[in-house]
Design a protein around this motif. Sequence first.
Motif, PDB file in Angstrom:
ATOM      1  N   GLY A 150      -9.041  -1.227 -31.074  1.00 39.62           N
ATOM      2  CA  GLY A 150     -10.006  -1.363 -29.987  1.00 39.62           C
ATOM      3  C   GLY A 150      -9.389  -2.079 -28.808  1.00 39.62           C
ATOM      4  N   ALA A 151     -10.123  -3.055 -28.257  1.00 40.64           N
ATOM      5  CA  ALA A 151      -9.655  -3.782 -27.080  1.00 40.64           C
ATOM      6  C   ALA A 151      -8.426  -4.632 -27.398  1.00 40.64           C
ATOM      7  N   ILE A 152      -7.636  -4.915 -26.375  1.00 33.54           N
ATOM      8  CA  ILE A 152      -6.443  -5.738 -26.536  1.00 33.54           C
ATOM      9  C   ILE A 152      -6.813  -7.190 -26.794  1.00 33.54           C
ATOM     10  N   ASP A 153      -5.813  -7.947 -27.229  1.00 24.20           N
ATOM     11  CA  ASP A 153      -5.976  -9.368 -27.534  1.00 24.20           C
ATOM     12  C   ASP A 153      -6.609 -10.103 -26.344  1.00 24.20           C
ATOM     13  N   PRO A 154      -7.510 -11.064 -26.577  1.00 23.06           N
ATOM     14  CA  PRO A 154      -8.214 -11.730 -25.469  1.00 23.06           C
ATOM     15  C   PRO A 154      -7.299 -12.323 -24.402  1.00 23.06           C
ATOM     16  N   ALA A 155      -6.174 -12.919 -24.787  1.00 24.23           N
ATOM     17  CA  ALA A 155      -5.280 -13.502 -23.782  1.00 24.23           C
ATOM     18  C   ALA A 155      -4.692 -12.415 -22.888  1.00 24.23           C
ATOM     19  N   GLU A 156      -4.287 -11.295 -23.490  1.00 28.40           N
ATOM     20  CA  GLU A 156      -3.755 -10.190 -22.704  1.00 28.40           C
ATOM     21  C   GLU A 156      -4.861  -9.553 -21.869  1.00 28.40           C
ATOM     22  N   ALA A 157      -6.077  -9.537 -22.407  1.00 29.27           N
ATOM     23  CA  ALA A 157      -7.205  -8.977 -21.658  1.00 29.27           C
ATOM     24  C   ALA A 157      -7.466  -9.785 -20.389  1.00 29.27           C
ATOM     25  N   GLU A 158      -7.322 -11.098 -20.444  1.00 29.69           N
ATOM     26  CA  GLU A 158      -7.535 -11.919 -19.255  1.00 29.69           C
ATOM     27  C   GLU A 158      -6.509 -11.599 -18.179  1.00 29.69           C
ATOM     28  N   ARG A 159      -5.257 -11.396 -18.584  1.00 21.65           N
ATOM     29  CA  ARG A 159      -4.227 -11.032 -17.607  1.00 21.65           C
ATOM     30  C   ARG A 159      -4.510  -9.659 -16.999  1.00 21.65           C
ATOM     31  N   THR A 160      -4.987  -8.741 -17.834  1.00 19.39           N
ATOM     32  CA  THR A 160      -5.287  -7.403 -17.334  1.00 19.39           C
ATOM     33  C   THR A 160      -6.487  -7.436 -16.392  1.00 19.39           C
ATOM     34  N   VAL A 166      -7.377  -7.872  -8.468  1.00 16.25           N
ATOM     35  CA  VAL A 166      -6.631  -7.951  -7.208  1.00 16.25           C
ATOM     36  C   VAL A 166      -6.220  -6.582  -6.673  1.00 16.25           C
ATOM     37  N   LEU A 167      -6.355  -5.547  -7.466  1.00 17.92           N
ATOM     38  CA  LEU A 167      -5.946  -4.218  -7.004  1.00 17.92           C
ATOM     39  C   LEU A 167      -6.660  -3.767  -5.716  1.00 17.92           C
ATOM     40  N   PRO A 168      -7.947  -4.091  -5.526  1.00 19.54           N
ATOM     41  CA  PRO A 168      -8.593  -3.636  -4.275  1.00 19.54           C
ATOM     42  C   PRO A 168      -8.094  -4.340  -3.021  1.00 19.54           C
ATOM     43  N   THR A 169      -7.459  -5.501  -3.175  1.00 20.07           N
ATOM     44  CA  THR A 169      -7.106  -6.298  -1.998  1.00 20.07           C
ATOM     45  C   THR A 169      -5.602  -6.492  -1.810  1.00 20.07           C
ATOM     46  N   MET A 170      -4.805  -6.155  -2.808  1.00 24.91           N
ATOM     47  CA  MET A 170      -3.356  -6.338  -2.721  1.00 24.91           C
ATOM     48  C   MET A 170      -2.656  -5.012  -2.989  1.00 24.91           C
ATOM     49  N   GLU A 174       2.904  -6.146  -3.152  1.00 25.67           N
ATOM     50  CA  GLU A 174       2.502  -7.560  -3.120  1.00 25.67           C
ATOM     51  C   GLU A 174       2.291  -8.095  -4.537  1.00 25.67           C
ATOM     52  N   ILE A 175       1.660  -7.312  -5.386  1.00 20.37           N
ATOM     53  CA  ILE A 175       1.448  -7.739  -6.774  1.00 20.37           C
ATOM     54  C   ILE A 175       2.787  -7.912  -7.479  1.00 20.37           C
ATOM     55  N   TRP A 176       3.718  -6.996  -7.224  1.00 17.59           N
ATOM     56  CA  TRP A 176       5.037  -7.098  -7.840  1.00 17.59           C
ATOM     57  C   TRP A 176       5.727  -8.409  -7.453  1.00 17.59           C
ATOM     58  N   GLN A 177       5.642  -8.761  -6.192  1.00 22.94           N
ATOM     59  CA  GLN A 177       6.286 -10.001  -5.746  1.00 22.94           C
ATOM     60  C   GLN A 177       5.673 -11.222  -6.431  1.00 22.94           C
ATOM     61  N   VAL A 178       4.353 -11.210  -6.606  1.00 21.31           N
ATOM     62  CA  VAL A 178       3.698 -12.311  -7.324  1.00 21.31           C
ATOM     63  C   VAL A 178       4.176 -12.353  -8.774  1.00 21.31           C
ATOM     64  N   LEU A 179       4.280 -11.187  -9.407  1.00 19.08           N
ATOM     65  CA  LEU A 179       4.752 -11.131 -10.792  1.00 19.08           C
ATOM     66  C   LEU A 179       6.166 -11.699 -10.909  1.00 19.08           C
ATOM     67  N   GLN A 211      -5.482   3.429  -8.767  1.00 23.77           N
ATOM     68  CA  GLN A 211      -6.706   3.747  -9.485  1.00 23.77           C
ATOM     69  C   GLN A 211      -6.437   3.995 -10.966  1.00 23.77           C
ATOM     70  N   SER A 212      -5.255   4.516 -11.266  1.00 23.26           N
ATOM     71  CA  SER A 212      -4.870   4.692 -12.666  1.00 23.26           C
ATOM     72  C   SER A 212      -4.790   3.341 -13.370  1.00 23.26           C
ATOM     73  N   LEU A 213      -4.162   2.367 -12.731  1.00 27.58           N
ATOM     74  CA  LEU A 213      -4.064   1.033 -13.330  1.00 27.58           C
ATOM     75  C   LEU A 213      -5.443   0.409 -13.525  1.00 27.58           C
ATOM     76  N   ALA A 214      -6.321   0.580 -12.545  1.00 26.26           N
ATOM     77  CA  ALA A 214      -7.657  -0.002 -12.632  1.00 26.26           C
ATOM     78  C   ALA A 214      -8.467   0.619 -13.764  1.00 26.26           C
ATOM     79  N   THR A 215      -8.412   1.932 -13.877  1.00 26.30           N
ATOM     80  CA  THR A 215      -9.236   2.616 -14.877  1.00 26.30           C
ATOM     81  C   THR A 215      -8.686   2.415 -16.282  1.00 26.30           C
ATOM     82  N   THR A 216      -7.385   2.586 -16.440  1.00 22.37           N
ATOM     83  CA  THR A 216      -6.812   2.431 -17.776  1.00 22.37           C
ATOM     84  C   THR A 216      -6.823   0.967 -18.214  1.00 22.37           C
ATOM     85  N   GLY A 217      -6.612   0.051 -17.259  1.00 24.90           N
ATOM     86  CA  GLY A 217      -6.730  -1.365 -17.589  1.00 24.90           C
ATOM     87  C   GLY A 217      -8.138  -1.720 -18.024  1.00 24.90           C
ATOM     88  N   GLY A 218      -9.127  -1.128 -17.348  1.00 26.35           N
ATOM     89  CA  GLY A 218     -10.517  -1.354 -17.739  1.00 26.35           C
ATOM     90  C   GLY A 218     -10.802  -0.854 -19.140  1.00 26.35           C
TER      91      GLY A 218
END
Length: 297
Positions: A150-160, A166-170, A174-179, A211-218
């Motif tokens: 089912g869903a991923i581990d809670p700690a990994e879920a928080e990162r996801t 941040v996907l709608p605003t970055m 920009e996200i890569w540089q933060v990573l 949008q792929s990252l947002a939907t699959t991450g969700g």
Amino acid sequence: MSTPPFLTLPGCARALRLATARGEFAALRAEPTGAPRGSALLVPGFTGSKEDFIALLEPLAAAGYRVTAVDQRGQYETGGPDDPAAYAVDALGADVRALSAALAADDDGGPLHLLGHSFGGQVVREAVLAAAAEGPLPWSSLTLMATGPGAIDPAEAERTKLLISVLPTMSLEEIWQVLQQMEEASGEPARRPDAEVAAFLHRRWVANVPQSLATTGGHLVSAPDRVDELAAASAALPTLVLSGVRDYAWPVPEQTAMAERLGARRVVVEDAGHSPNAERPAVTAEALTGFWGAARA
């Protein structure tokens, strides 16, 4: 994300665009020297790509298998629309079925084995469930690699969830540089890949469809447990659950329990984490070819 140990294709492999009834998909194809013992379709996980399997291509082809690794819709060189519906797990499962049909149309490819890594494991599960509702399954075996019920581990879920927020605003750059800044702050420079692989990881990340990252991450943070459904749908399909000895996405004991519920063969690869395909490719390839050979018998 998986980090390939190298990027140079072995002599048995080439890059191609694989045409299907649902469009074209970027792929890597490895061919054995003689008639194939069988074929395999390898499906990558969240933020991954076909290159996650690059170290498996040569040993699997040497064992007699025609191997095709793909970028899913929205990943790296396949691309995709901004429509969230294109990345729903059932739509991606339909893509897997279309890819499987295209591979099965090649008469000399032999029996077709299906493998999904991480999120790709839940995509191939969806493909199997949909195919079972319509008739006989087109695959000779199913491998779920480093994936869970089912869903991923809670700690990994928080990162996801943070990534999704941040996907709608970055931008992805920009996200890569933060990573990268976060990795610098982690104080683990020894884990960095060489310059060529590091440049590829950057290039792959910014090529994702947001949008792929947002939907699959969700999906990953809220995925339902469909193991019992899969067990019923694939009762006659030989199944392997393979993982490393540690996994940040789904606890290894959870994966073992999933294998028991499925009545599946279980393999744990020593000295490997979430990506045994990249971290211990020789051992992983040996486990896969042993399983595929037994499934055919």
